[in-house]
Every structure is written in structure tokens, then in C-alpha cells.
Design an enzyme around this catalytic site. Sequence first.
Site, PDB file in Angstrom:
ATOM      1  N   TYR A  13      43.907  43.534  42.371  1.00  0.00           N
ATOM      2  CA  TYR A  13      44.232  42.136  42.687  1.00  0.00           C
ATOM      3  C   TYR A  13      45.742  41.957  42.651  1.00  0.00           C
ATOM      4  O   TYR A  13      46.403  42.287  41.676  1.00  0.00           O
ATOM      5  CB  TYR A  13      43.553  41.242  41.650  1.00  0.00           C
ATOM      6  CG  TYR A  13      43.531  39.755  41.938  1.00  0.00           C
ATOM      7  CD1 TYR A  13      44.241  39.171  42.987  1.00  0.00           C
ATOM      8  CD2 TYR A  13      42.778  38.893  41.144  1.00  0.00           C
ATOM      9  CE1 TYR A  13      44.195  37.817  43.234  1.00  0.00           C
ATOM     10  CE2 TYR A  13      42.715  37.523  41.373  1.00  0.00           C
ATOM     11  CZ  TYR A  13      43.443  36.991  42.415  1.00  0.00           C
ATOM     12  OH  TYR A  13      43.399  35.628  42.655  1.00  0.00           O
ATOM     13  N   CYS A  14      46.306  41.439  43.749  1.00  0.00           N
ATOM     14  CA  CYS A  14      47.736  41.127  43.838  1.00  0.00           C
ATOM     15  C   CYS A  14      48.564  42.389  43.544  1.00  0.00           C
ATOM     16  O   CYS A  14      48.351  43.426  44.146  1.00  0.00           O
ATOM     17  CB  CYS A  14      48.073  39.968  42.913  1.00  0.00           C
ATOM     18  SG  CYS A  14      49.755  39.327  43.096  1.00  0.00           S
TER      19      CYS A  14
END
Length: 606
Positions: A342-343
Site C-alpha cells: 500500500y502506497c
Amino acid sequence: MDNQGDKSTKIPSLDHYVVKDPEAFARNVAHMIEQAGKAASAWVEPREKGLKRDTLADPVTDIVKTLSKVSEYWLSEPSRALEAQTKLFSSYMAIWSNSIRRISGEEVEDIAAPEKGDKRFTDEDWGRNAFFDFLKQAYLVTARWAGDLVENAEGLDDHTRHKASFYVKQITTAASPSNFLLTNPELYKETVASNGENLVRGMKMLAEDIVAGGGDLRLRQSDLTKFALGENVATTPGKVIARSDVAEIIQYEPTTKDVLKRPLLICPPWINKFYILDLNPEKSFIKWAIDHGHSVFVISWVNPDQRHAHKDWTAYINEGLRFGLDAVEAATGERAVNAIGYCVGGTLLSAALALFAKEGEDRIKSATLFTTQVDFTHAGDLKVFVDEDQIRALENAMSAEGYLDGTRMATAFNMLRSGDLVWPYVVNNYMRGRDPVPFDLLYWNADATRMSAANHSYYLRNCYLDNNLVKGMMKLAGESLSLADVKIPIYNLAAKEDHIAPALSVFTGCQYFGGDITYVLSGSGHIAGVVNPPAKNKYQFWTGDTPVGSFESWLEKSVEHPGSWWNHWHAWIEKQDNTRVAPHIPGENNVQVLADAPGTYVRIRV
């Protein structure tokens, strides 16, 4: 009531603007000054004791230097400057003329009106009262004029124009008349009605928030007292089964009679804490995945301090991702794993996959990337904070402690949407004197983390500044990395309104991987576009062809689907391998249980 307010020609009553109890008002003003003094003392004391060093000079210097380049263009030619000034002055005169005509009973159109969704000017007196209506329109005209100066200035390089546009937006947002007591009719009326008690409460909250920030303002966006880790946030049952210097590995308890043979290892960003994916049972992606037969493991990153100053990306890969793979294998006996990043956790995962390909490490069989950038060409407003001068200043600041204070990064993220995440809370908390409402997402947002100096410097330089990962110039563990070596299938999720990892940026990164890429575009932004449980039936997502060519062309040919993308992702995972096995219980296979979820690292506060 729309943003225009009531344009009735009837002269509005001024009764709401007259202090009814001057003695009580004076008494509360004195109390407000007393609380303001406490706020000032809370700011000064840690500086006098040498516990806090201000680094304001560096960003202010950059703002002045950047905007000076814009002003040079307009002031270098007198006729050009005169034309710009005349345009602004004529707008003011038109607003003034309209105000006179409206007072005399005419119906006239506004020269400037707020954009759709702008909530700052909803009080009826912004339109009904000639004074506040004039302030509103003059502000809107000035803000747009200032933005046009940047847009129309010639000779600026792209980075300077981007920075100038961002800084002007921050300045104009801060200067809005809605942010000040005497120029906001709603605030003014509330102050008169309470004889200034709101200001006393507001100054008291300001002092408390400066104390909580250790001498800096820690703006409260939620009632933090209403949440507790493991009690009403991050509540999915599980165990910490491994711990390194930089990560705890959490294994969650299964809820289904059988599970997918491939376990799922989640690599969240270290810029925030992992429980954005486990806010509560209704919003939890982790719980949803468990309930759909995934054996879920999560990396919970440490909140670093001076001991972690030299922990770089290689350390985070070895002591986080590789360590996590070892823990998954020990707990389940399975070598083949599905991974999620994530990210920035996805950026680290992508770099790790390229490194693993060089080394022959093949345990990750599929990767899912949530709002992840690998190509930083179109990286959005965060690029404003990244150039050689700013990075060098940041590195100098980090060298003293060995890490970047978490409030610095939190402030940067909040400034990306200051109109939503800063000024409404300044007004609500410190002028209206109201406590913010409890909101689990904003509780998580306030739970900031530090960044180790080596890690953060490497990230800024290799990703935002030099874009080395897609150039084949990123080096880790002595290897030059190429995403073309990553042959496994990838599910690449972007969010349409993402201001941190723009959808275009995620799309352009697809072309660099060497395997099959499924690009999916979610509605909403960086958080809500990811944390969107199907039961809520909110937003939508788009699917389309292989992500090649232009983003606009892909979007034009894509198919829109209502609701969440979660089920679509689960079906994609099952296509990779739908083999089922008996569930894995945390602590079996002689694996030592170190703590209950959500663990100990997540509880370390800034």
C-alpha cells in the site's frame, strides 16, 4: 441554502452583531487573553530549554524564492504589471458597484461565486449582508487573480510553476475571510451570542494542543479520547508471531473452514500505521479478506527512533519483507505467497520484487499494489517539497535526531488538502471552541509515525527526486534494479481522486513491469478509494484493457462498475491459485506467540 446566500434586498438586522452583556464579554476577553498567554508559554518554554528547534526558515525561504520568480515576470515589464493590477482593480470596482446597486434594490449577479462544494460561505449573511458579501467576492476574485498570475507567468520551469501554484493556493486558503473572527459572520454571531465564551474555550484548546505537540501545534481533527487500539480500532483477532528491529509480523486468526493455499502478506506504508486496513469490523479490509478465506499476515512497522537512524531500504526489505516471508513460511509451511503493498509500502514491495528476481527469491507469486507509484514523473503536489535544496535541508534536520519527526510528514499531508484538513479545524477548535467529533479515520491520521533518516532520505532521492526505480538506476544490496525483471502478475489499483499517488502516475508505472498487469481505477481518493467495503455500496471502479498508451484513452474505453473493487480483486486472486487447505492457527508449528494483535510497535506514539 446554497453558497450564494439570500440576496433579498431587505436590509438585514444587525441585532445578532451587537454585544448584549458588555461586562460578561469583557470578562471573557480577559479569560481569553489569559489562555492565550498559556498557549504562548507552551510554545516558548521548550525553545528556551533547548528542547525544540524551529526549522521554519527553510520553507519560508523557499516560498519567497519561488514566488519571487513569478513576480519577476510581472514586474520586469511595467505595462504587464499595470495590466494585471488594472484587471484586479476593475474587478473590485465591479463588486463595489454591484453592492451599491443591490442596496438600492436592484437584482444583480455576483462577480465571483464559490466553487461547487466550497463549504466556507454557507451562512446566509455571506450573501444577505452587503459587507460580508463584498468581502467574500473580493476574496474570491483576489484568489483567482493570484492563481492566474502563476498560470500566465512565462519562463518558469515546470517544478517552479508547480511550487508557485501550490504556495499561492496555501496562502489564499489561509487568507480566506472565513478563517477570521471579524470577517466571518457565523463566527461573529456565535461570539456575540456567547459573550466570547467560545474564544475562551478555543484558546484553552490551543494551549492544550501546543502542549501535546511538545511546543508545536498538534491540530486535533478528532476526539482522540474516544478510541483505543485493540478495543474499538484495530480489533481483528490475531497474534504477533515474529519481531525484528523494524517490523512485527501479525498473523490473524482464520474464520473459515478452509483457506486459500497461498497466504497473504500485506506490506503497509511506514509513513502511517497499518491499521488503516483494520479501522473497525465494518471497514476492515483485513477482516474481510480473512472472512473470504485468506490467511492474512501483516507487517507492522516500528515507529523509529535514534537506534534506527541507519535503517535504509535494504534493511526494511531484509528485516521487513523478507523477514515476513520467513515468518509466513514458518507459520504455514507454505512458500508460495500473495503479497499486497500500500502506497510507499507498494513502492518498497516493487523494488523488493526486482531485487528478489536478481537473487532468485521466488516466494511471492502475485503482487497487489494499492495506490502505489513506481514512476514519479506525475507524482502530484508532494513533489513541491522535493528538490535538492529542500532535501539537503531536511537531511540536515534529521541528522541531529536520526529521524524525521512524525508531525512534519503529517503536516505535509494535511497541507495537500488544507481547505479540508487544516482550516476547518482551526476555525472549529480555536474560534468556535468546539471539540471535533470522534472519527476513526482522523484518529488514525493523527497517529503519526517518525521516519528513520536513512530510509526517508533514500526514498526522497531515489523516488521523488531522481525517479531511479523506473530508470534502472536504483541500487539495493549491491544490485541495480529493473522492474522489467518482475514477471509475476500484478493487480495495480489506483484511485481517481488521489492527491498523493495520482491515477495517471500509477498508470504510467504499469509499463515498466515485465509481467501481466491488471490496472483498476477506484472512485474517491487515496484512503476511501482503498478502504471501501462492498457492504457500503459506495463509489465505483473501472476496469479496462492492458494499461498501455495514454491514460485518457484507457479511461475512455474502460467499463464502470458500481460499488467496491474488493470482490473483483478476490476473483483475480482466485484465478492465480484457488487451491484450498485447512486453516492455519497462530502459534501452531511451534511458532512462538509474542503478543496479541495489534502488537506493540503500533502502540509507540510520536
